[in-house]
Design a protein around this motif. Structure first.
Motif, PDB file in Angstrom:
ATOM      1  N   UNK A 295       0.831  -1.211   0.000  1.00 23.69           N
ATOM      2  CA  UNK A 295       0.000   0.000   0.000  1.00 23.69           C
ATOM      3  C   UNK A 295       0.862   1.257   0.000  1.00 23.69           C
ATOM      4  N   UNK A 296       2.061   1.154   0.588  1.00 26.02           N
ATOM      5  CA  UNK A 296       3.008   2.280   0.596  1.00 26.02           C
ATOM      6  C   UNK A 296       3.779   2.372  -0.723  1.00 26.02           C
ATOM      7  N   UNK A 297       3.455   1.455  -1.638  1.00 22.54           N
ATOM      8  CA  UNK A 297       4.078   1.387  -2.960  1.00 22.54           C
ATOM      9  C   UNK A 297       5.592   1.175  -2.892  1.00 22.54           C
ATOM     10  N   UNK A 298       6.005   0.397  -1.904  1.00 18.30           N
ATOM     11  CA  UNK A 298       7.417   0.018  -1.859  1.00 18.30           C
ATOM     12  C   UNK A 298       7.692  -0.972  -3.001  1.00 18.30           C
ATOM     13  N   UNK A 299       8.773  -0.806  -3.720  1.00 18.19           N
ATOM     14  CA  UNK A 299       9.054  -1.656  -4.892  1.00 18.19           C
ATOM     15  C   UNK A 299       9.596  -3.033  -4.492  1.00 18.19           C
ATOM     16  N   UNK A 300       8.742  -3.841  -3.853  1.00 18.89           N
ATOM     17  CA  UNK A 300       9.154  -5.152  -3.343  1.00 18.89           C
ATOM     18  C   UNK A 300       9.099  -6.198  -4.454  1.00 18.89           C
ATOM     19  N   UNK A 301      10.228  -6.844  -4.686  1.00 16.00           N
ATOM     20  CA  UNK A 301      10.303  -7.892  -5.700  1.00 16.00           C
ATOM     21  C   UNK A 301       9.961  -9.263  -5.105  1.00 16.00           C
ATOM     22  N   UNK A 302      10.331  -9.473  -3.840  1.00 12.80           N
ATOM     23  CA  UNK A 302       9.977 -10.725  -3.171  1.00 12.80           C
ATOM     24  C   UNK A 302       9.969 -10.510  -1.664  1.00 12.80           C
ATOM     25  N   UNK A 303       9.150 -11.309  -0.980  1.00 14.63           N
ATOM     26  CA  UNK A 303       8.986 -11.218   0.471  1.00 14.63           C
ATOM     27  C   UNK A 303       8.772 -12.646   0.955  1.00 14.63           C
ATOM     28  N   UNK A 304       9.790 -13.238   1.586  1.00 18.24           N
ATOM     29  CA  UNK A 304       9.702 -14.663   1.902  1.00 18.24           C
ATOM     30  C   UNK A 304      10.309 -14.979   3.260  1.00 18.24           C
ATOM     31  N   UNK A 305       9.684 -15.955   3.916  1.00 16.54           N
ATOM     32  CA  UNK A 305      10.190 -16.442   5.191  1.00 16.54           C
ATOM     33  C   UNK A 305      11.300 -17.454   4.944  1.00 16.54           C
ATOM     34  N   UNK A 306      12.400 -17.303   5.643  1.00 17.13           N
ATOM     35  CA  UNK A 306      13.530 -18.212   5.487  1.00 17.13           C
ATOM     36  C   UNK A 306      13.218 -19.527   6.173  1.00 17.13           C
ATOM     37  N   UNK A 307      13.446 -20.625   5.467  1.00 19.53           N
ATOM     38  CA  UNK A 307      13.169 -21.936   6.036  1.00 19.53           C
ATOM     39  C   UNK A 307      14.173 -22.270   7.127  1.00 19.53           C
ATOM     40  N   UNK A 308      13.642 -22.867   8.195  1.00 13.50           N
ATOM     41  CA  UNK A 308      14.499 -23.299   9.284  1.00 13.50           C
ATOM     42  C   UNK A 308      15.281 -24.537   8.867  1.00 13.50           C
ATOM     43  N   UNK A 309      16.546 -24.572   9.212  1.00 14.30           N
ATOM     44  CA  UNK A 309      17.355 -25.746   8.932  1.00 14.30           C
ATOM     45  C   UNK A 309      16.867 -26.907   9.795  1.00 14.30           C
ATOM     46  N   UNK A 310      16.535 -28.029   9.167  1.00 17.67           N
ATOM     47  CA  UNK A 310      15.965 -29.151   9.896  1.00 17.67           C
ATOM     48  C   UNK A 310      16.935 -29.751  10.901  1.00 17.67           C
ATOM     49  N   UNK A 311      18.213 -29.664  10.622  1.00 21.28           N
ATOM     50  CA  UNK A 311      19.190 -30.153  11.593  1.00 21.28           C
ATOM     51  C   UNK A 311      19.147 -29.296  12.854  1.00 21.28           C
ATOM     52  N   UNK A 312      18.955 -27.988  12.699  1.00 20.92           N
ATOM     53  CA  UNK A 312      18.844 -27.103  13.860  1.00 20.92           C
ATOM     54  C   UNK A 312      17.600 -27.435  14.671  1.00 20.92           C
ATOM     55  N   UNK A 313      16.498 -27.761  13.968  1.00 19.75           N
ATOM     56  CA  UNK A 313      15.266 -28.143  14.654  1.00 19.75           C
ATOM     57  C   UNK A 313      15.509 -29.386  15.495  1.00 19.75           C
ATOM     58  N   UNK A 314      16.155 -30.383  14.901  1.00 19.72           N
ATOM     59  CA  UNK A 314      16.419 -31.618  15.618  1.00 19.72           C
ATOM     60  C   UNK A 314      17.296 -31.374  16.843  1.00 19.72           C
ATOM     61  N   UNK A 315      18.337 -30.555  16.684  1.00 18.94           N
ATOM     62  CA  UNK A 315      19.229 -30.278  17.805  1.00 18.94           C
ATOM     63  C   UNK A 315      18.494 -29.536  18.915  1.00 18.94           C
ATOM     64  N   UNK A 316      17.623 -28.615  18.539  1.00 18.53           N
ATOM     65  CA  UNK A 316      16.863 -27.870  19.539  1.00 18.53           C
ATOM     66  C   UNK A 316      15.924 -28.772  20.306  1.00 18.53           C
ATOM     67  N   UNK A 317      15.263 -29.692  19.616  1.00 17.69           N
ATOM     68  CA  UNK A 317      14.329 -30.600  20.273  1.00 17.69           C
ATOM     69  C   UNK A 317      15.063 -31.516  21.252  1.00 17.69           C
ATOM     70  N   UNK A 318      16.157 -32.109  20.818  1.00 16.34           N
ATOM     71  CA  UNK A 318      16.841 -33.087  21.648  1.00 16.34           C
ATOM     72  C   UNK A 318      17.693 -32.454  22.737  1.00 16.34           C
ATOM     73  N   UNK A 319      17.748 -31.135  22.780  1.00 18.96           N
ATOM     74  CA  UNK A 319      18.397 -30.454  23.913  1.00 18.96           C
ATOM     75  C   UNK A 319      17.405 -30.176  25.033  1.00 18.96           C
TER      76      UNK A 319
END
Length: 311
Positions: free
Chosen positions: A282-306
């Motif tokens: 709406x502010x007419x910013x010239x955005x070409x892409x807007x995306x959420x960075x995927x979490x590294x699955x190895x980091x997810x596993x390490x976080x869970x098992x800690x």
């Protein structure tokens, strides 16, 4: 369907498995992930009627593994995490032996074996000695063995363990084909990304306890308190930085001028994230892409098992 209720295995004062409650629906692929020694093989050995639980019970299509082990064995195809020694048998002899063990008649075995070898991409190795097969080929042969009596349920303990990248891809493709055939599959691994693509849901086990369960996306979402958003902009980044730094959920903005992009941490909900993008447009910013960075699955596993309990 596979169901465990309070499943426990204890050796002295050590719990190899503690109060496991799990349901795998018919036709689903469930990934069981955990570090070596976490309790995966213990669970699979109980489900395969090779090990008696200390407490609790498990059911295969409604049949107790402790009360009706023979009936359960007819329903499952079990692939352990080791192959065994069959050096003096040829590939087709190996499958013929197991087919006979399951009571298949000679004519049935003669017709079935070529089809199984084709399914696991080993038809060209039909007359080779087992001892001469590569590890990946032995793993696929072991899978064919588990399928010899056309079981409804497959219990596969680390089927891709020790395989090279090409062999892993081949194994994954075969499992996808089995899923398409309607098989219910319980598969274990100590590598989370290995299971992410093929599983409907996963469970994470650590020190004998199930500490997380759900789809990979759900587990990521529960663990990930902050998102990283990457934004690409046409032209100057200054206006975009000025806009995003005024949002209360945005922090740690980093501009990368030579790439025409910026990224920041975001603590808002999915709905608020959508609203932020709508305001930017709406502010007419010239955005070409807007995306959420995927979490590294190895980091997810390490976080869970800690120790992060995300059930």
């Amino acid at each position: 369907m596979i169901e465990t209720i309070g499943l426990t295995k204890k050796y002295g004062s050590f719990y190899a498995l503690q109060d496991l409650n799990l349901v795998v629906e018919e036709g689903h692929v469930f990934g069981f992930v955990g570090a070596n020694g976490a309790g995966k093989s213990t669970t699979f050995s109980i489900l395969a009627t090779l090990l008696q639980p200390t407490a609790g019970d498990a059911f295969i299509n409604g049949m107790s593994v402790t009360e009706k082990p023979h009936e359960v064995r007819a329903q499952i195809g079990y692939m352990p995490d080791f192959f065994g020694v069959y050096d003096q048998l040829k590939t087709d002899e190996y499958l013929d032996f197991y087919g006979a063990s399951y009571g298949l008649k000679p004519k049935e075995r003669e017709q079935l074996i070529p089809k199984l070898l084709e399914l696991v991409n080993l038809e060209h190795k039909r007359y080779d000695y087992v001892d001469l097969l590569s590890r990946g080929m032995k793993q696929r042969l072991c899978l064919a063995r588990a399928l010899i009596h056309d079981p409804k349920i497959l219990i596969l303990d680390e089927p891709a363990s020790g395989l090279d990248p090409r062999a892993r891809v081949e194994m994954r493709d075969i499992l996808k084909e089995l899923k398409a055939m309607g098989k219910t599959i319980l598969i274990s691994s100590h590598i989370l990304p290995e299971l992410a693509e093929m599983c409907d849901s996963i469970g994470v086990i650590d020190s004998g306890k199930l500490i997380a369960q759900g789809s990979v996306h759900e587990i990521q979402a529960r663990l990930q308190h902050e998102k990283i958003i990457n934004v690409k902009v046409a032209g100057s980044l200054e206006a975009a930085v000025a806009f995003f730094e005024n949002d209360p959920f945005v922090s740690r903005i980093v501009a990368v001028p030579d790439k025409g992009m910026l990224h920041f941490s975001y603590k808002g909900t999915d709905v608020q994230q959508i609203e932020l993008l709508q305001k930017a447009m709406a502010q007419q910013l010239p955005i070409r892409s807007f995306a959420e960075e995927e979490t590294d699955l190895e980091d997810v596993f390490m976080a869970i098992t800690k120790g992060a309990d995300v059930r």
